[in-house]
Write a protein that holds these residues in place. Structure first.
Motif, PDB file in Angstrom:
ATOM      1  N   ALA A  78      -6.473  -1.943  -8.473  1.00 55.71           N
ATOM      2  CA  ALA A  78      -6.429  -3.412  -8.501  1.00 55.71           C
ATOM      3  C   ALA A  78      -7.669  -3.979  -7.810  1.00 55.71           C
ATOM      4  N   THR A  79      -8.029  -5.206  -8.195  1.00 54.26           N
ATOM      5  CA  THR A  79      -9.156  -5.904  -7.585  1.00 54.26           C
ATOM      6  C   THR A  79      -8.621  -7.113  -6.830  1.00 54.26           C
ATOM      7  N   TYR A  80      -9.046  -7.234  -5.571  1.00 55.11           N
ATOM      8  CA  TYR A  80      -8.670  -8.364  -4.715  1.00 55.11           C
ATOM      9  C   TYR A  80      -9.948  -9.128  -4.440  1.00 55.11           C
ATOM     10  N   THR A  81     -10.058 -10.309  -5.032  1.00 53.92           N
ATOM     11  CA  THR A  81     -11.290 -11.089  -4.948  1.00 53.92           C
ATOM     12  C   THR A  81     -11.135 -12.223  -3.950  1.00 53.92           C
ATOM     13  N   GLY A  82     -12.135 -12.344  -3.072  1.00 54.83           N
ATOM     14  CA  GLY A  82     -12.114 -13.433  -2.105  1.00 54.83           C
ATOM     15  C   GLY A  82     -12.985 -13.113  -0.905  1.00 54.83           C
ATOM     16  N   ASN A  83     -12.911 -13.987   0.073  1.00 52.81           N
ATOM     17  CA  ASN A  83     -13.599 -13.809   1.348  1.00 52.81           C
ATOM     18  C   ASN A  83     -12.499 -13.628   2.395  1.00 52.81           C
ATOM     19  N   PHE A  84     -12.116 -12.402   2.614  1.00 50.42           N
ATOM     20  CA  PHE A  84     -10.973 -12.090   3.456  1.00 50.42           C
ATOM     21  C   PHE A  84     -11.392 -11.963   4.917  1.00 50.42           C
ATOM     22  N   VAL A  85     -10.481 -12.345   5.815  1.00 45.49           N
ATOM     23  CA  VAL A  85     -10.740 -12.293   7.251  1.00 45.49           C
ATOM     24  C   VAL A  85      -9.643 -11.465   7.916  1.00 45.49           C
ATOM     25  N   ALA A  86     -10.060 -10.416   8.608  1.00 42.94           N
ATOM     26  CA  ALA A  86      -9.124  -9.607   9.398  1.00 42.94           C
ATOM     27  C   ALA A  86      -9.037 -10.250  10.778  1.00 42.94           C
ATOM     28  N   PRO A  87      -7.919 -10.887  11.094  1.00 43.77           N
ATOM     29  CA  PRO A  87      -7.823 -11.601  12.372  1.00 43.77           C
ATOM     30  C   PRO A  87      -7.613 -10.668  13.563  1.00 43.77           C
ATOM     31  N   ALA A  88      -7.945 -11.166  14.735  1.00 39.75           N
ATOM     32  CA  ALA A  88      -7.690 -10.434  15.975  1.00 39.75           C
ATOM     33  C   ALA A  88      -6.188 -10.364  16.201  1.00 39.75           C
ATOM     34  N   LYS A  89      -5.733  -9.242  16.696  1.00 35.37           N
ATOM     35  CA  LYS A  89      -4.314  -9.035  16.984  1.00 35.37           C
ATOM     36  C   LYS A  89      -4.180  -8.547  18.419  1.00 35.37           C
ATOM     37  N   THR A  90      -3.040  -8.816  19.023  1.00 37.74           N
ATOM     38  CA  THR A  90      -2.779  -8.258  20.347  1.00 37.74           C
ATOM     39  C   THR A  90      -2.023  -6.953  20.157  1.00 37.74           C
ATOM     40  N   GLY A  91      -2.222  -6.035  21.062  1.00 37.60           N
ATOM     41  CA  GLY A  91      -1.559  -4.745  20.968  1.00 37.60           C
ATOM     42  C   GLY A  91      -2.565  -3.637  20.757  1.00 37.60           C
ATOM     43  N   THR A  92      -2.071  -2.414  20.759  1.00 39.11           N
ATOM     44  CA  THR A  92      -2.970  -1.272  20.687  1.00 39.11           C
ATOM     45  C   THR A  92      -2.772  -0.414  19.448  1.00 39.11           C
ATOM     46  N   GLY A  93      -1.743  -0.655  18.671  1.00 49.77           N
ATOM     47  CA  GLY A  93      -1.532   0.147  17.467  1.00 49.77           C
ATOM     48  C   GLY A  93      -2.570  -0.172  16.407  1.00 49.77           C
ATOM     49  N   CYS A  94      -2.643   0.677  15.424  1.00 44.22           N
ATOM     50  CA  CYS A  94      -3.629   0.539  14.361  1.00 44.22           C
ATOM     51  C   CYS A  94      -3.009  -0.162  13.152  1.00 44.22           C
ATOM     52  N   ILE A  95      -3.771  -1.032  12.513  1.00 43.83           N
ATOM     53  CA  ILE A  95      -3.371  -1.623  11.239  1.00 43.83           C
ATOM     54  C   ILE A  95      -4.157  -0.879  10.162  1.00 43.83           C
ATOM     55  N   THR A  96      -3.442  -0.159   9.313  1.00 43.16           N
ATOM     56  CA  THR A  96      -4.076   0.648   8.271  1.00 43.16           C
ATOM     57  C   THR A  96      -4.062  -0.124   6.960  1.00 43.16           C
ATOM     58  N   ILE A  97      -5.201  -0.135   6.289  1.00 43.25           N
ATOM     59  CA  ILE A  97      -5.330  -0.738   4.951  1.00 43.25           C
ATOM     60  C   ILE A  97      -5.720   0.405   4.030  1.00 43.25           C
ATOM     61  N   ARG A  98      -4.883   0.681   3.034  1.00 42.10           N
ATOM     62  CA  ARG A  98      -5.141   1.861   2.202  1.00 42.10           C
ATOM     63  C   ARG A  98      -4.702   1.679   0.759  1.00 42.10           C
ATOM     64  N   SER A  99      -5.081   2.645  -0.054  1.00 38.77           N
ATOM     65  CA  SER A  99      -4.719   2.686  -1.466  1.00 38.77           C
ATOM     66  C   SER A  99      -3.269   3.120  -1.619  1.00 38.77           C
ATOM     67  N   SER A 100      -2.641   2.673  -2.705  1.00 37.82           N
ATOM     68  CA  SER A 100      -1.273   3.104  -3.009  1.00 37.82           C
ATOM     69  C   SER A 100      -1.250   4.493  -3.632  1.00 37.82           C
ATOM     70  N   ALA A 101      -2.403   5.023  -3.985  1.00 37.02           N
ATOM     71  CA  ALA A 101      -2.456   6.368  -4.574  1.00 37.02           C
ATOM     72  C   ALA A 101      -1.937   7.384  -3.566  1.00 37.02           C
ATOM     73  N   PRO A 102      -1.209   8.393  -4.037  1.00 37.71           N
ATOM     74  CA  PRO A 102      -0.692   9.400  -3.099  1.00 37.71           C
ATOM     75  C   PRO A 102      -1.837  10.204  -2.478  1.00 37.71           C
ATOM     76  N   ASP A 103      -1.619  10.665  -1.257  1.00 43.48           N
ATOM     77  CA  ASP A 103      -2.648  11.441  -0.561  1.00 43.48           C
ATOM     78  C   ASP A 103      -3.088  12.655  -1.372  1.00 43.48           C
ATOM     79  N   SER A 104      -2.171  13.250  -2.107  1.00 40.09           N
ATOM     80  CA  SER A 104      -2.493  14.449  -2.893  1.00 40.09           C
ATOM     81  C   SER A 104      -3.499  14.159  -4.013  1.00 40.09           C
ATOM     82  N   ALA A 105      -3.611  12.896  -4.424  1.00 42.05           N
ATOM     83  CA  ALA A 105      -4.547  12.531  -5.490  1.00 42.05           C
ATOM     84  C   ALA A 105      -5.909  12.104  -4.954  1.00 42.05           C
ATOM     85  N   LEU A 106      -6.023  11.969  -3.634  1.00 42.48           N
ATOM     86  CA  LEU A 106      -7.252  11.484  -2.996  1.00 42.48           C
ATOM     87  C   LEU A 106      -7.961  12.626  -2.276  1.00 42.48           C
TER      88      LEU A 106
END
Length: 161
Positions: A78-106
């Protein structure tokens, strides 16, 4: 010539007087350890939600609503078109942004992604300006198997505000 003689004389005098250790020994301060900033080592997250953004969905809303520990899954191909902003968050965990494809295919960890994987990668595209901006103080975002690109006339792909 005179400088050489003076230096040689001073060096000889210092050695003769037993000042060798004093003159040539220096204790360096301990260097601080480099902080571990990887997401893998962060403390347990406060949230572990999965936010799915389908083709045509609102990626910016997903970025805004994600909490440390969440995973944003973008639809493969899929294509996501725009000017996206990743905002600051409080906390220490990670926010992961990834493909829906299974790990076995990547590609496995440590392997390069090649054009043969293009159909499995979601694309974040900008028509003008940056495709993805990380706002000031934004941290702990992990992008996995995502293509970030721009229209031919755009000037910036990623901006670290």
């Amino acid at each position: 010539m005179r400088t050489r003689v003076t230096f040689s004389f001073l060096l000889s005098a210092a050695l003769a007087m037993g000042w060798a250790n004093l003159a040539f020994t220096q204790t360096l301060p301990a260097l601080p350890s480099i902080p571990d900033i990887s997401c893998a080592s962060s403390t347990p997250a406060t949230s572990n939600a999965t936010i799915r953004v389908p083709r045509g969905g609102n990626f910016q809303n997903a970025l805004n609503g994600a909490k440390p520990g969440d995973t944003i899954i973008l639809e493969a191909g899929a294509t996501y078109t725009g000017n996206f902003v990743a905002p600051a968050k409080t906390g220490t965990g990670c926010i992961t942004i990834r493909s829906s494809a299974p790990d076995s295919a990547l590609p496995a960890a440590g392997q390069r992604t090649s054009p043969s994987y293009a159909s499995l990668l979601p694309k974040i595209v900008s028509m003008s300006g940056s495709a993805l901006t990380f706002s000031q103080a934004a941290h702990n975002y992990l992008l996995m198997h995502v293509e970030i690109t721009a229209a031919a006339y755009a000037d910036t792909l990623v901006n670290m505000d």
